[in-house]
Design a protein around this motif. Structure first.
Motif, PDB file in Angstrom:
ATOM      1  N   VAL A 162     -66.524  37.945 -65.034  1.00 45.23           N
ATOM      2  CA  VAL A 162     -65.932  36.617 -65.195  1.00 45.23           C
ATOM      3  C   VAL A 162     -64.446  36.788 -65.471  1.00 45.23           C
ATOM      4  CG1 VAL A 162     -65.963  34.444 -66.477  1.00 45.23           C
ATOM      5  CG2 VAL A 162     -68.096  35.730 -66.150  1.00 45.23           C
ATOM      6  N   VAL A 163     -63.622  36.127 -64.687  1.00 46.26           N
ATOM      7  CA  VAL A 163     -62.164  36.209 -64.847  1.00 46.26           C
ATOM      8  C   VAL A 163     -61.650  34.817 -65.192  1.00 46.26           C
ATOM      9  CG1 VAL A 163     -59.974  36.685 -63.700  1.00 46.26           C
ATOM     10  CG2 VAL A 163     -61.947  38.169 -63.292  1.00 46.26           C
ATOM     11  N   GLY A 164     -60.972  34.683 -66.332  1.00 48.11           N
ATOM     12  CA  GLY A 164     -60.491  33.393 -66.797  1.00 48.11           C
ATOM     13  C   GLY A 164     -59.019  33.169 -66.510  1.00 48.11           C
ATOM     14  N   GLY A 165     -58.486  32.095 -67.094  1.00 49.37           N
ATOM     15  CA  GLY A 165     -57.074  31.778 -66.955  1.00 49.37           C
ATOM     16  C   GLY A 165     -56.687  31.204 -65.618  1.00 49.37           C
ATOM     17  N   MET A 166     -57.667  30.846 -64.780  1.00 51.12           N
ATOM     18  CA  MET A 166     -57.346  30.326 -63.462  1.00 51.12           C
ATOM     19  C   MET A 166     -56.741  28.920 -63.572  1.00 51.12           C
ATOM     20  SD  MET A 166     -58.205  32.707 -61.259  1.00 51.12           S
ATOM     21  CE  MET A 166     -57.534  33.812 -62.518  1.00 51.12           C
ATOM     22  N   GLY A 167     -55.866  28.581 -62.624  1.00 49.21           N
ATOM     23  CA  GLY A 167     -55.258  27.273 -62.564  1.00 49.21           C
ATOM     24  C   GLY A 167     -53.948  27.145 -63.297  1.00 49.21           C
ATOM     25  N   LEU A 168     -53.637  28.081 -64.164  1.00 46.67           N
ATOM     26  CA  LEU A 168     -52.413  27.984 -64.959  1.00 46.67           C
ATOM     27  C   LEU A 168     -51.186  28.426 -64.169  1.00 46.67           C
ATOM     28  CD1 LEU A 168     -53.867  29.386 -68.288  1.00 46.67           C
ATOM     29  CD2 LEU A 168     -53.344  27.006 -67.773  1.00 46.67           C
ATOM     30  N   ASN A 169     -51.367  29.385 -63.316  1.00 47.50           N
ATOM     31  CA  ASN A 169     -50.302  29.885 -62.458  1.00 47.50           C
ATOM     32  C   ASN A 169     -50.814  29.819 -61.021  1.00 47.50           C
ATOM     33  OD1 ASN A 169     -48.812  31.763 -60.780  1.00 47.50           O
ATOM     34  ND2 ASN A 169     -47.845  32.507 -62.644  1.00 47.50           N
ATOM     35  N   PRO A 170     -50.322  28.876 -60.209  1.00 52.13           N
ATOM     36  CA  PRO A 170     -50.885  28.707 -58.862  1.00 52.13           C
ATOM     37  C   PRO A 170     -50.849  29.971 -58.013  1.00 52.13           C
ATOM     38  CG  PRO A 170     -49.530  26.816 -59.433  1.00 52.13           C
ATOM     39  CD  PRO A 170     -49.315  27.831 -60.519  1.00 52.13           C
ATOM     40  N   ALA A 171     -49.737  30.707 -58.054  1.00 51.38           N
ATOM     41  CA  ALA A 171     -49.638  31.907 -57.225  1.00 51.38           C
ATOM     42  C   ALA A 171     -50.641  32.963 -57.677  1.00 51.38           C
ATOM     43  CB  ALA A 171     -48.218  32.462 -57.279  1.00 51.38           C
ATOM     44  N   ALA A 172     -50.756  33.180 -58.994  1.00 53.97           N
ATOM     45  CA  ALA A 172     -51.710  34.164 -59.511  1.00 53.97           C
ATOM     46  C   ALA A 172     -53.142  33.738 -59.222  1.00 53.97           C
ATOM     47  CB  ALA A 172     -51.499  34.352 -61.014  1.00 53.97           C
TER      48      ALA A 172
END
Length: 389
Positions: A162-172
Motif C-alpha cells: 500500500v502506497v499513500g500520499g497520492m493526490g498531493l503532488n500531481p506529477a508524483a
C-alpha cells in the motif's frame, strides 16, 4: 519552514531526526496540497492517462533513408506505433524519465469505472459511498476482480503493498500510477486538487484505491489542516469524515493518516467503524500506533480489516528501504502473507517497483489489498466475532 518546503527534499541538507523524518514527506505534501485546493483543475497540468510501464527498446540503427527523416522519427513515435499495430495495446507519450520513453497500457488491466450508481448517495460534500439496496458494497464492487488476478499456487507466500500520499503532488502521483504494478494499492489524501481525475486514472491503470483519512494524533504539532477527525468531538468527526469521503469515488476502504489519539480512543473508533460498516467500506491500519484498537473494533462491526506489518520507507536511505523490503519478504514466508506500507516518496516507489517485479521469480505473489482482507477474514478467529447491535 518556507525554506524547507521550497527546497527539494533530501538535497543539500542533513538528514532530519528520526521522529521528524518519519512524517516529513507527507506533512510537507499536505501543506502543498492544501494550498492547491482552490486551484482550477486545468492548472494542474494535462490529462492524466497512465497505465502499466514498459520500456520501448531503441530501434536498430537507422538506414540511410531513415537518416534523412526529421529527428522526431527517433523519439519513440515509430516504435510506439509499431507496438500498437502488433500487440493491440494503447500507447501514449509521457510519464517516463528516459528520452523517447512512452507508457503502454495492456488490455484488461482497468477496473470498472466509478461511481457505481448503486453505491453512492448525494450530500452537501459530494457523492458519499454506501451499500447498495441489493447488498453490494464498495469494498467488493470496486475491488480488483479475481478473474483479473493471476492464479496462485496453494502455499505461495503473498505480499500486499500500500502506497499513500497520492493526490498531493500531481506529477508524483502520475509517476506512481504509471510505475508501480497494478496490484499495488494506492491511498489518496483528501487534500489534493483534481482528486477525482487522479483516482479514476489509478483505477484505470488497475490499482485499487483507498481514502487516506487524517486523524487526530497524540501530538497536535505533528499535523495541521482542516477536517482532521477529532478523538473527542464525535459530531465534528462525523462531519469531517463525510467531507473526506466526498472528495472522490471508487475507493474500497479507508486508511488512517497519523491518528494515534483517535485510534486509541474506543468511543471515537466505535463511531468511525459503525460508519464504515454501514457504508460497506474496509479499514487499513498503517501500523504506526501500538495503542490502536481499530482491529478489535473493526472485527466487532464486521468491517474488513488489515494492519500493515511494516513501514517500508521510515528511512529514506536506499539500503534501508531494500532492507525493509527484505524483511517484508521474510514475514510473508513466515506467516503466509504480509502487508507493507510506504508514504509515497518517489525514491521509495522506484525500489518498491523493482522489488515487486522480482517477487514471482522468488516464489512469492503480489496481491491487491482486497485479496489480503479476504484471506484474513476467512480465518476461524475472525469468523468467530459477532457484530454488535
Amino acid at each position: 519552514m518556507l525554506n524547507d518546503l521550497n527546497r527539494p527534499l533530501g538535497v543539500d541538507r542533513e538528514p532530519p531526526p528520526r521522529n521528524v523524518r518519519k512524517r516529513h514527506w507527507l506533512v510537507a505534501s499536505l501543506v502543498l496540497g492544501l494550498a492547491g485546493l482552490g486551484i482550477a483543475a486545468g492548472l494542474i497540468g494535462g490529462k492524466i492517462d497512465p497505465g502499466a510501464v514498459a520500456p520501448i527498446q531503441p530501434l536498430a540503427p537507422p538506414s540511410s533513408s531513415a537518416a534523412a527523416r526529421p529527428s522526431a522519427s527517433y523519439d519513440g513515435v515509430e516504435s510506439a506505433q509499431q507496438v500498437e499495430t502488433e500487440s493491440g495495446v494503447k500507447v501514449f507519450r509521457g510519464g517516463g524519465t528516459a528520452p523517447g520513453s512512452v507508457i503502454i497500457r495492456a488490455p484488461g488491466t482497468a477496473l470498472k469505472p466509478a461511481p457505481d450508481g448503486r453505491l453512492v448517495e448525494d450530500s452537501r460534500y459530494g457523492l458519499l459511498p454506501r451499500r447498495g439496496a441489493d447488498g453490494a458494497s464498495p469494498s467488493s464492487v470496486y475491488a480488483s476482480p479475481k478473474a483479473m488476478q493471476p492464479p496462485i499456487k496453494p502455499g505461495t507466500p503473498r505480499i500486499t503493498l500500500v502506497v499513500g500520499g497520492m493526490g498531493l503532488n500531481p506529477a508524483a502521483t502520475r509517476e506512481a500510477i504509471a510505475s508501480l504494478p497494478a496490484a499495488v494499492t494506492l491511498a489518496f489524501a483528501p487534500y489534493g486538487a483534481d482528486l477525482a481525475a487522479q483516482a479514476a486514472a489509478a483505477r484505470e491503470a488497475g490499482h485499487e484505491i483507498l481514502l487516506q483519512s487524517p486523524m487526530e494524533p497524540f501530538n497536535s504539532a505533528d499535523f495541521f489542516g482542516p477536517h482532521v477527525l477529532s478523538a473527542t468531538d464525535s459530531a465534528k468527526a462525523a462531519e469531517d469524515l463525510h467531507w473526506q469521503m466526498g472528495r472522490f469515488v471508487g475507493y474500497t476502504g479507508v486508511m488512517n493518516f497519523l491518528g494515534g489519539r483517535f485510534t486509541a480512543n474506543q468511543v471515537a473508533t466505535q463511531g468511525f467503524m459503525r460508519e464504515l460498516a454501514a457504508r460497506g467500506l474496509d479499514f487499513v491500519d498503517d501500523g504506526s500506533s501500538p495503542q490502536s484498537v481499530a482491529g478489535a473494533i473493526a472485527s466487532q462491526y464486521g468491517v474488513g480489516f488489515v494492519k500493515a506489518d511494516l513501514r517500508l520507507d521510515e528511512s529514506l536511505r536506499p539500503e534501508a528501504i531494500d532492507a525493509a523490503l527484505a524483511r517484508l519478504e521474510s514475514l510473508a514466508r513466515e506467516k503466509g502473507f504480509a502487508v507493507g506500507y510506504a508514504a509515497g516518496l518517489p525514491a521509495a516507489n522506484e525500489r518498491i517497483a523493482r522489488f515487486a517485479a522480482e517477487l514471482e521469480r522468488r516464489g512469492l505473489a503480489l496481491v491487491p489489498l482486497s485479496a489480503a482482507i479476504r484471506d484474513k477474514s476467512s480465518t476461524p478467529a475472525d469468523k468467530s466475532q459477532s457484530r454488535p447491535d
